[in-house]
Design a protein around this motif. Structure first.
Motif, PDB file in Angstrom:
ATOM      1  N   ALA A   1      47.873  43.494  31.877  1.00  0.00           N
ATOM      2  CA  ALA A   1      48.409  43.226  33.214  1.00  0.00           C
ATOM      3  C   ALA A   1      47.228  43.162  34.175  1.00  0.00           C
ATOM      4  CB  ALA A   1      49.387  44.320  33.630  1.00  0.00           C
ATOM      5  N   LEU A   2      47.001  41.981  34.741  1.00  0.00           N
ATOM      6  CA  LEU A   2      45.863  41.732  35.623  1.00  0.00           C
ATOM      7  C   LEU A   2      46.351  41.522  37.050  1.00  0.00           C
ATOM      8  CD1 LEU A   2      44.006  39.154  33.338  1.00  0.00           C
ATOM      9  CD2 LEU A   2      43.859  41.653  33.306  1.00  0.00           C
ATOM     10  N   PRO A   3      45.469  41.691  38.017  1.00  0.00           N
ATOM     11  CA  PRO A   3      45.860  41.457  39.413  1.00  0.00           C
ATOM     12  C   PRO A   3      46.308  40.011  39.644  1.00  0.00           C
ATOM     13  CG  PRO A   3      43.749  42.589  39.301  1.00  0.00           C
ATOM     14  CD  PRO A   3      44.082  42.139  37.913  1.00  0.00           C
ATOM     15  N   GLY A   4      46.983  39.797  40.750  1.00  0.00           N
ATOM     16  CA  GLY A   4      47.493  38.477  41.099  1.00  0.00           C
ATOM     17  C   GLY A   4      46.503  37.596  41.826  1.00  0.00           C
ATOM     18  N   SER A   5      45.278  38.028  41.972  1.00  0.00           N
ATOM     19  CA  SER A   5      44.275  37.212  42.661  1.00  0.00           C
ATOM     20  C   SER A   5      43.414  36.469  41.647  1.00  0.00           C
ATOM     21  CB  SER A   5      43.368  38.099  43.520  1.00  0.00           C
ATOM     22  OG  SER A   5      42.548  38.906  42.691  1.00  0.00           O
ATOM     23  N   PRO A   6      43.024  35.232  41.964  1.00  0.00           N
ATOM     24  CA  PRO A   6      42.122  34.522  41.057  1.00  0.00           C
ATOM     25  C   PRO A   6      40.824  35.294  40.806  1.00  0.00           C
ATOM     26  CG  PRO A   6      43.066  32.982  42.628  1.00  0.00           C
ATOM     27  CD  PRO A   6      43.458  34.372  43.075  1.00  0.00           C
ATOM     28  N   GLY A   7      40.305  35.961  41.819  1.00  0.00           N
ATOM     29  CA  GLY A   7      39.076  36.741  41.646  1.00  0.00           C
ATOM     30  C   GLY A   7      39.256  37.883  40.664  1.00  0.00           C
ATOM     31  N   GLY A   8      40.371  38.588  40.759  1.00  0.00           N
ATOM     32  CA  GLY A   8      40.653  39.674  39.826  1.00  0.00           C
ATOM     33  C   GLY A   8      40.809  39.165  38.402  1.00  0.00           C
ATOM     34  N   CYS A   9      41.451  38.009  38.251  1.00  0.00           N
ATOM     35  CA  CYS A   9      41.605  37.397  36.923  1.00  0.00           C
ATOM     36  C   CYS A   9      40.259  36.979  36.357  1.00  0.00           C
ATOM     37  CB  CYS A   9      42.550  36.206  36.997  1.00  0.00           C
ATOM     38  SG  CYS A   9      44.270  36.667  37.290  1.00  0.00           S
ATOM     39  N   ARG A  10      39.416  36.379  37.210  1.00  0.00           N
ATOM     40  CA  ARG A  10      38.069  35.985  36.768  1.00  0.00           C
ATOM     41  C   ARG A  10      37.282  37.205  36.321  1.00  0.00           C
ATOM     42  NH1 ARG A  10      38.265  32.359  41.030  1.00  0.00           N
ATOM     43  NH2 ARG A  10      37.340  33.883  42.429  1.00  0.00           N
ATOM     44  N   ASP A  11      37.323  38.270  37.125  1.00  0.00           N
ATOM     45  CA  ASP A  11      36.565  39.480  36.778  1.00  0.00           C
ATOM     46  C   ASP A  11      37.025  40.063  35.451  1.00  0.00           C
ATOM     47  OD1 ASP A  11      35.202  39.179  39.174  1.00  0.00           O
ATOM     48  OD2 ASP A  11      36.324  40.763  40.217  1.00  0.00           O
ATOM     49  N   ALA A  12      38.341  40.170  35.261  1.00  0.00           N
ATOM     50  CA  ALA A  12      38.866  40.733  34.014  1.00  0.00           C
ATOM     51  C   ALA A  12      38.464  39.870  32.823  1.00  0.00           C
ATOM     52  CB  ALA A  12      40.385  40.866  34.087  1.00  0.00           C
ATOM     53  N   TRP A  13      38.596  38.544  32.969  1.00  0.00           N
ATOM     54  CA  TRP A  13      38.258  37.659  31.853  1.00  0.00           C
ATOM     55  C   TRP A  13      36.754  37.630  31.603  1.00  0.00           C
ATOM     56  CZ3 TRP A  13      40.591  35.697  27.843  1.00  0.00           C
ATOM     57  CH2 TRP A  13      39.868  34.812  27.047  1.00  0.00           C
ATOM     58  N   ASP A  14      35.995  37.330  32.647  1.00  0.00           N
ATOM     59  CA  ASP A  14      34.553  37.118  32.476  1.00  0.00           C
ATOM     60  C   ASP A  14      33.808  38.372  32.035  1.00  0.00           C
ATOM     61  OD1 ASP A  14      35.109  34.557  33.392  1.00  0.00           O
ATOM     62  OD2 ASP A  14      34.098  34.815  35.320  1.00  0.00           O
ATOM     63  N   GLU A  15      34.205  39.513  32.553  1.00  0.00           N
ATOM     64  CA  GLU A  15      33.440  40.743  32.322  1.00  0.00           C
ATOM     65  C   GLU A  15      33.959  41.592  31.161  1.00  0.00           C
ATOM     66  OE1 GLU A  15      30.674  41.353  34.083  1.00  0.00           O
ATOM     67  OE2 GLU A  15      30.975  39.592  35.354  1.00  0.00           O
ATOM     68  N   ILE A  16      35.218  41.391  30.752  1.00  0.00           N
ATOM     69  CA  ILE A  16      35.799  42.256  29.724  1.00  0.00           C
ATOM     70  C   ILE A  16      36.445  41.441  28.600  1.00  0.00           C
ATOM     71  CG2 ILE A  16      37.400  44.161  29.244  1.00  0.00           C
ATOM     72  CD1 ILE A  16      37.343  44.719  32.335  1.00  0.00           C
ATOM     73  N   LEU A  17      37.501  40.705  28.942  1.00  0.00           N
ATOM     74  CA  LEU A  17      38.333  40.086  27.915  1.00  0.00           C
ATOM     75  C   LEU A  17      37.640  38.968  27.147  1.00  0.00           C
ATOM     76  CD1 LEU A  17      41.724  40.124  29.825  1.00  0.00           C
ATOM     77  CD2 LEU A  17      40.909  41.726  28.073  1.00  0.00           C
ATOM     78  N   SER A  18      36.812  38.182  27.815  1.00  0.00           N
ATOM     79  CA  SER A  18      36.123  37.099  27.097  1.00  0.00           C
ATOM     80  C   SER A  18      35.262  37.659  25.970  1.00  0.00           C
ATOM     81  CB  SER A  18      35.267  36.265  28.047  1.00  0.00           C
ATOM     82  OG  SER A  18      34.177  37.026  28.538  1.00  0.00           O
ATOM     83  N   LEU A  19      34.703  38.826  26.174  1.00  0.00           N
ATOM     84  CA  LEU A  19      33.876  39.456  25.142  1.00  0.00           C
ATOM     85  C   LEU A  19      34.727  40.103  24.061  1.00  0.00           C
ATOM     86  CD1 LEU A  19      31.239  41.004  27.545  1.00  0.00           C
ATOM     87  CD2 LEU A  19      30.953  39.000  26.081  1.00  0.00           C
ATOM     88  N   GLN A  20      35.761  40.812  24.460  1.00  0.00           N
ATOM     89  CA  GLN A  20      36.595  41.489  23.475  1.00  0.00           C
ATOM     90  C   GLN A  20      37.427  40.521  22.638  1.00  0.00           C
ATOM     91  OE1 GLN A  20      36.900  44.871  22.390  1.00  0.00           O
ATOM     92  NE2 GLN A  20      34.864  44.607  23.266  1.00  0.00           N
ATOM     93  N   PHE A  21      37.671  39.306  23.160  1.00  0.00           N
ATOM     94  CA  PHE A  21      38.392  38.294  22.380  1.00  0.00           C
ATOM     95  C   PHE A  21      37.444  37.309  21.716  1.00  0.00           C
ATOM     96  CE2 PHE A  21      42.055  39.340  25.302  1.00  0.00           C
ATOM     97  CZ  PHE A  21      42.681  40.135  24.345  1.00  0.00           C
ATOM     98  N   ASP A  22      36.207  37.720  21.531  1.00  0.00           N
ATOM     99  CA  ASP A  22      35.217  36.913  20.812  1.00  0.00           C
ATOM    100  C   ASP A  22      34.820  37.681  19.553  1.00  0.00           C
ATOM    101  OD1 ASP A  22      32.987  35.508  19.842  1.00  0.00           O
ATOM    102  OD2 ASP A  22      32.342  34.978  21.879  1.00  0.00           O
ATOM    103  N   TYR A  23      35.208  37.154  18.409  1.00  0.00           N
ATOM    104  CA  TYR A  23      34.952  37.805  17.128  1.00  0.00           C
ATOM    105  C   TYR A  23      33.462  38.068  16.898  1.00  0.00           C
ATOM    106  CZ  TYR A  23      34.951  38.552  12.059  1.00  0.00           C
ATOM    107  OH  TYR A  23      34.768  39.072  10.809  1.00  0.00           O
ATOM    108  N   ARG A  24      32.617  37.311  17.559  1.00  0.00           N
ATOM    109  CA  ARG A  24      31.169  37.459  17.392  1.00  0.00           C
ATOM    110  C   ARG A  24      30.601  38.608  18.214  1.00  0.00           C
ATOM    111  NH1 ARG A  24      29.652  31.775  19.507  1.00  0.00           N
ATOM    112  NH2 ARG A  24      31.019  32.671  21.090  1.00  0.00           N
ATOM    113  N   HIS A  25      31.397  39.165  19.115  1.00  0.00           N
ATOM    114  CA  HIS A  25      30.916  40.235  19.991  1.00  0.00           C
ATOM    115  C   HIS A  25      30.694  41.513  19.192  1.00  0.00           C
ATOM    116  CE1 HIS A  25      31.340  43.540  22.969  1.00  0.00           C
ATOM    117  NE2 HIS A  25      30.576  42.730  23.670  1.00  0.00           N
TER     118      HIS A  25
END
Length: 180
Positions: free
Chosen positions: A137-161
């Motif tokens: 569950a992420l915030p409703g702001s584009p900035g909050g979504c970017r922060d969650a994806w770019d800083e956390i989720l993009s890495l955790q959803f990358d098998y190479r991480h």
């Protein structure tokens, strides 16, 4: 420290995006658009997308539908994580979680503090697992979504991480159900 191990192959996740809002439509869902752009740009598959009102039972119902769908590995919701009376997304998520990923909220707060200072205390972003599906569950702001994806989720959803990631443990999320 974390790193990308280029000797491993990328494994795309199948990710559903749910916008929680009484006012957003597909034409003006900037936060949902942000998540879709980020996840597809990273090589993942958009498994489903929807908009539901700020209604706890409706949100939980949609989460359960996507948890039951074998074509969905992850659900990212945006909106309804604040403090107002209509903000019930966190409660709906917790209604369906089997296990909460408690550190996600903490790490998201740390990331947010670097961007918006003490205003980070107003977000109740959370994550969990149910039925072998990751839910965030992420915030409703584009900035909050970017922060969650770019800083956390993009890495955790990358098998190479490395040293670890959510992708490599996905097959084991329901191992307790297979034991006899």
């Amino acid at each position: 420290m974390s790193r990308i191990d280029e000797s491993r192959d990328f494994i795309p996740m199948r990710i559903a995006v749910l916008t929680v809002s009484d006012t957003r439509t597909p034409a003006d869902d900037r936060s949902g658009d942000t998540l879709v752009e980020r996840l597809t740009g990273a090589g993942h598959v958009l498994a489903a997308r929807g908009i539901v009102p700020d209604d706890r039972a409706v949100i939980a119902g949609r989460l359960r539908e996507w948890i039951a769908d074998p074509a969905v590995d992850v659900v990212l919701s945006t909106g309804g994580t604040g403090l107002t009376g209509r903000d019930v997304t966190v409660e709906a998520h917790r209604d369906v979680y089997e296990k909460e990923i408690e550190a996600f909220g903490t790490v998201f707060t740390i990331v947010s503090m670097q961007k918006i200072g003490t205003s980070a205390v107003q977000s109740r972003a959370c994550g969990g697992v149910a039925g072998g599906t990751y839910l965030f569950a992420l915030p409703g702001s584009p900035g909050g979504c970017r922060d969650a994806w770019d800083e956390i989720l993009s890495l955790q959803f990358d098998y190479r991480h490395r040293p670890c990631n959510f992708v490599e443990i996905l097959p084991r999320l329901e191992e307790h159900r297979r034991r006899k």
